[in-house]
Design a protein around this motif. Sequence first.
Motif, PDB file in Angstrom:
ATOM      1  N   VAL A   1      11.635   3.536  -0.025  1.00  0.00           N
ATOM      2  CA  VAL A   1      10.351   3.586   0.669  1.00  0.00           C
ATOM      3  C   VAL A   1      10.575   3.590   2.176  1.00  0.00           C
ATOM      4  O   VAL A   1      11.485   2.938   2.680  1.00  0.00           O
ATOM      5  CB  VAL A   1       9.433   2.406   0.264  1.00  0.00           C
ATOM      6  CG1 VAL A   1       9.008   2.536  -1.186  1.00  0.00           C
ATOM      7  CG2 VAL A   1      10.116   1.071   0.506  1.00  0.00           C
ATOM      8  N   PRO A   2       9.765   4.345   2.922  1.00  0.00           N
ATOM      9  CA  PRO A   2       9.948   4.423   4.379  1.00  0.00           C
ATOM     10  C   PRO A   2       9.566   3.117   5.064  1.00  0.00           C
ATOM     11  O   PRO A   2       8.830   2.292   4.515  1.00  0.00           O
ATOM     12  CB  PRO A   2       9.009   5.560   4.786  1.00  0.00           C
ATOM     13  CG  PRO A   2       7.950   5.568   3.732  1.00  0.00           C
ATOM     14  CD  PRO A   2       8.639   5.176   2.459  1.00  0.00           C
ATOM     15  N   GLY A   3      10.038   2.976   6.278  1.00  0.00           N
ATOM     16  CA  GLY A   3       9.731   1.771   7.037  1.00  0.00           C
ATOM     17  C   GLY A   3       8.389   1.818   7.725  1.00  0.00           C
ATOM     18  O   GLY A   3       7.890   0.783   8.182  1.00  0.00           O
ATOM     19  N   GLN A   4       7.784   2.981   7.812  1.00  0.00           N
ATOM     20  CA  GLN A   4       6.529   3.125   8.547  1.00  0.00           C
ATOM     21  C   GLN A   4       5.329   2.991   7.621  1.00  0.00           C
ATOM     22  O   GLN A   4       5.226   3.702   6.615  1.00  0.00           O
ATOM     23  CB  GLN A   4       6.474   4.464   9.270  1.00  0.00           C
ATOM     24  CG  GLN A   4       5.210   4.650  10.097  1.00  0.00           C
ATOM     25  CD  GLN A   4       5.222   5.945  10.883  1.00  0.00           C
ATOM     26  OE1 GLN A   4       6.227   6.628  10.934  1.00  0.00           O
ATOM     27  NE2 GLN A   4       4.087   6.273  11.493  1.00  0.00           N
ATOM     28  N   PHE A   5       4.423   2.105   7.978  1.00  0.00           N
ATOM     29  CA  PHE A   5       3.166   1.944   7.247  1.00  0.00           C
ATOM     30  C   PHE A   5       2.365   3.237   7.317  1.00  0.00           C
ATOM     31  O   PHE A   5       2.203   3.828   8.374  1.00  0.00           O
ATOM     32  CB  PHE A   5       2.365   0.792   7.868  1.00  0.00           C
ATOM     33  CG  PHE A   5       0.995   0.599   7.274  1.00  0.00           C
ATOM     34  CD1 PHE A   5       0.805  -0.243   6.204  1.00  0.00           C
ATOM     35  CD2 PHE A   5      -0.111   1.265   7.802  1.00  0.00           C
ATOM     36  CE1 PHE A   5      -0.448  -0.437   5.660  1.00  0.00           C
ATOM     37  CE2 PHE A   5      -1.373   1.085   7.270  1.00  0.00           C
ATOM     38  CZ  PHE A   5      -1.534   0.231   6.186  1.00  0.00           C
ATOM     39  N   GLY A   6       1.863   3.702   6.166  1.00  0.00           N
ATOM     40  CA  GLY A   6       1.021   4.881   6.140  1.00  0.00           C
ATOM     41  C   GLY A   6       1.761   6.195   6.017  1.00  0.00           C
ATOM     42  O   GLY A   6       1.123   7.240   5.912  1.00  0.00           O
ATOM     43  N   GLU A   7       3.095   6.169   5.999  1.00  0.00           N
ATOM     44  CA  GLU A   7       3.840   7.427   5.879  1.00  0.00           C
ATOM     45  C   GLU A   7       3.813   7.949   4.445  1.00  0.00           C
ATOM     46  O   GLU A   7       3.612   9.137   4.203  1.00  0.00           O
ATOM     47  CB  GLU A   7       5.283   7.227   6.344  1.00  0.00           C
ATOM     48  CG  GLU A   7       6.111   8.497   6.291  1.00  0.00           C
ATOM     49  CD  GLU A   7       7.507   8.315   6.871  1.00  0.00           C
ATOM     50  OE1 GLU A   7       8.456   8.920   6.339  1.00  0.00           O
ATOM     51  OE2 GLU A   7       7.643   7.548   7.854  1.00  0.00           O
ATOM     52  N   LEU A   8       4.023   7.073   3.478  1.00  0.00           N
ATOM     53  CA  LEU A   8       4.007   7.463   2.063  1.00  0.00           C
ATOM     54  C   LEU A   8       2.692   6.976   1.459  1.00  0.00           C
ATOM     55  O   LEU A   8       2.414   5.775   1.437  1.00  0.00           O
ATOM     56  CB  LEU A   8       5.198   6.846   1.325  1.00  0.00           C
ATOM     57  CG  LEU A   8       5.529   7.403  -0.062  1.00  0.00           C
ATOM     58  CD1 LEU A   8       6.942   6.994  -0.462  1.00  0.00           C
ATOM     59  CD2 LEU A   8       4.561   6.941  -1.146  1.00  0.00           C
ATOM     60  N   LEU A   9       1.903   7.912   0.963  1.00  0.00           N
ATOM     61  CA  LEU A   9       0.581   7.589   0.432  1.00  0.00           C
ATOM     62  C   LEU A   9       0.518   7.886  -1.068  1.00  0.00           C
ATOM     63  O   LEU A   9       1.081   8.874  -1.538  1.00  0.00           O
ATOM     64  CB  LEU A   9      -0.507   8.395   1.142  1.00  0.00           C
ATOM     65  CG  LEU A   9      -0.665   8.169   2.649  1.00  0.00           C
ATOM     66  CD1 LEU A   9      -1.766   9.069   3.194  1.00  0.00           C
ATOM     67  CD2 LEU A   9      -0.945   6.707   2.962  1.00  0.00           C
ATOM     68  N   GLU A  10      -0.176   7.018  -1.772  1.00  0.00           N
ATOM     69  CA  GLU A  10      -0.455   7.213  -3.193  1.00  0.00           C
ATOM     70  C   GLU A  10      -1.964   7.355  -3.370  1.00  0.00           C
ATOM     71  O   GLU A  10      -2.725   6.460  -2.979  1.00  0.00           O
ATOM     72  CB  GLU A  10       0.052   6.034  -4.022  1.00  0.00           C
ATOM     73  CG  GLU A  10      -0.301   6.154  -5.506  1.00  0.00           C
ATOM     74  CD  GLU A  10       0.041   4.897  -6.304  1.00  0.00           C
ATOM     75  OE1 GLU A  10      -0.294   4.854  -7.502  1.00  0.00           O
ATOM     76  OE2 GLU A  10       0.634   3.969  -5.721  1.00  0.00           O
ATOM     77  N   PHE A  11      -2.399   8.458  -3.945  1.00  0.00           N
ATOM     78  CA  PHE A  11      -3.802   8.677  -4.257  1.00  0.00           C
ATOM     79  C   PHE A  11      -3.973   8.505  -5.763  1.00  0.00           C
ATOM     80  O   PHE A  11      -3.323   9.206  -6.542  1.00  0.00           O
ATOM     81  CB  PHE A  11      -4.238  10.080  -3.821  1.00  0.00           C
ATOM     82  CG  PHE A  11      -4.053  10.333  -2.354  1.00  0.00           C
ATOM     83  CD1 PHE A  11      -5.059  10.035  -1.447  1.00  0.00           C
ATOM     84  CD2 PHE A  11      -2.860  10.864  -1.876  1.00  0.00           C
ATOM     85  CE1 PHE A  11      -4.889  10.262  -0.091  1.00  0.00           C
ATOM     86  CE2 PHE A  11      -2.678  11.093  -0.514  1.00  0.00           C
ATOM     87  CZ  PHE A  11      -3.695  10.795   0.384  1.00  0.00           C
ATOM     88  N   ARG A  12      -4.843   7.591  -6.164  1.00  0.00           N
ATOM     89  CA  ARG A  12      -4.945   7.229  -7.581  1.00  0.00           C
ATOM     90  C   ARG A  12      -6.379   7.366  -8.087  1.00  0.00           C
ATOM     91  O   ARG A  12      -7.336   7.012  -7.400  1.00  0.00           O
ATOM     92  CB  ARG A  12      -4.473   5.791  -7.804  1.00  0.00           C
ATOM     93  CG  ARG A  12      -4.576   5.330  -9.257  1.00  0.00           C
ATOM     94  CD  ARG A  12      -3.986   3.940  -9.473  1.00  0.00           C
ATOM     95  NE  ARG A  12      -2.545   3.902  -9.242  1.00  0.00           N
ATOM     96  CZ  ARG A  12      -1.746   2.934  -9.689  1.00  0.00           C
ATOM     97  NH1 ARG A  12      -2.260   1.930 -10.401  1.00  0.00           N
ATOM     98  NH2 ARG A  12      -0.456   2.973  -9.443  1.00  0.00           N
ATOM     99  N   LEU A  13      -6.500   7.870  -9.314  1.00  0.00           N
ATOM    100  CA  LEU A  13      -7.756   7.906 -10.047  1.00  0.00           C
ATOM    101  C   LEU A  13      -7.503   7.262 -11.403  1.00  0.00           C
ATOM    102  O   LEU A  13      -6.517   7.602 -12.077  1.00  0.00           O
ATOM    103  CB  LEU A  13      -8.237   9.341 -10.228  1.00  0.00           C
ATOM    104  CG  LEU A  13      -9.561   9.536 -10.975  1.00  0.00           C
ATOM    105  CD1 LEU A  13     -10.713   8.940 -10.174  1.00  0.00           C
ATOM    106  CD2 LEU A  13      -9.810  11.020 -11.238  1.00  0.00           C
TER     107      LEU A  13
END
Length: 332
Positions: free
Chosen positions: A93-105
């Motif tokens: 996982v990257p160190g930056q908040f908000g760089e990797l996003l998960e969109f869930r339904l």
Amino acid sequence: MAALSRRLGFGLGSAHGWGAFELDMTMKKALLAAACAALMVVGMAGGATAQERVTLGFARLFSNDALGDTRDRWRTGSYFVSRLRAPRWGGSVPGQFGELLEFRLRSEIIAPESLTRKNPADRRYAGVIAAGMATHFALGQAEATLGAELVFTGPQTGVGAFQREIHDLVGLDTPTVLGTQITNGVHPTLRGELGQTFVVSDRLTLRPFVEAQAGVESYVRVGGDLVLGQFGRGGLLVRDTVTGQRVEGVAGADLPGTSLTVGGDVARVLDSVYLPSGGQAELKDTRARLRAGFNWQGEKSEVFYGVTWLGEEYVDQPDSQVVGSLRLRVRF
């Protein structure tokens, strides 16, 4: 639980108490909605200026007690699908908040013990559909997840009508408890998880975690997961809301072979829309889960099957339950 409710300002003992409850719940929802909106805006903006995001992978899991104890009750069925996006995947996982996003339904059916026989001491039917977003990031040596979702409940979701149609289609009993289901509502919900993976050996990893949620259900949870095999190595596993099972969202090495997973957790539950205060079923303030899974990875296909023991969620619940979970992936 009553004392805890009073400390939180949710007293219901009088008209004055009910008014305080309504005010506090309105403020709580407003604050949660504002926090959810802020998190989504920050998450969408975070890291977006550096590079365009690409889709790293999808996570999905179908859970049903037909794959477990076959009793068609309580946490009877659920499904979620997630899409994970980031500029790149570097194996962690990257160190930056908000760089990797998960969109869930996701969707869920919560039912009383019987769909055709009303029991005033049992929990009410609840149809659930939720949409949300989370970001996964490193926090020192730990892995953090922070997310928000809007949880829709009641007849507006169409979940109860869908189950009735499916039962009619396959010749099962027609549900008659839908008239007393949890009412229409929109519930902003925040969830965070913090865990750390310890590589014990080439084939064994251990990951303790803590989790907190506020919204449609509010709780604090602690637990752990163990993987025997290569499942998830070099990739990203995401957690199912209902069972706690973790499935692959971003593929890692994808080495052929089999893996076993074992996990469990216990939660301190503060409140639940599905088991409202003063309702016909009294919420238990502790909740436990135990789970195990088997993952087979081939050259072009993958199968995950898991079983989860869910402890009692309300005071007079006569028994625990077991649900099964299934994920299939085939690449052509």
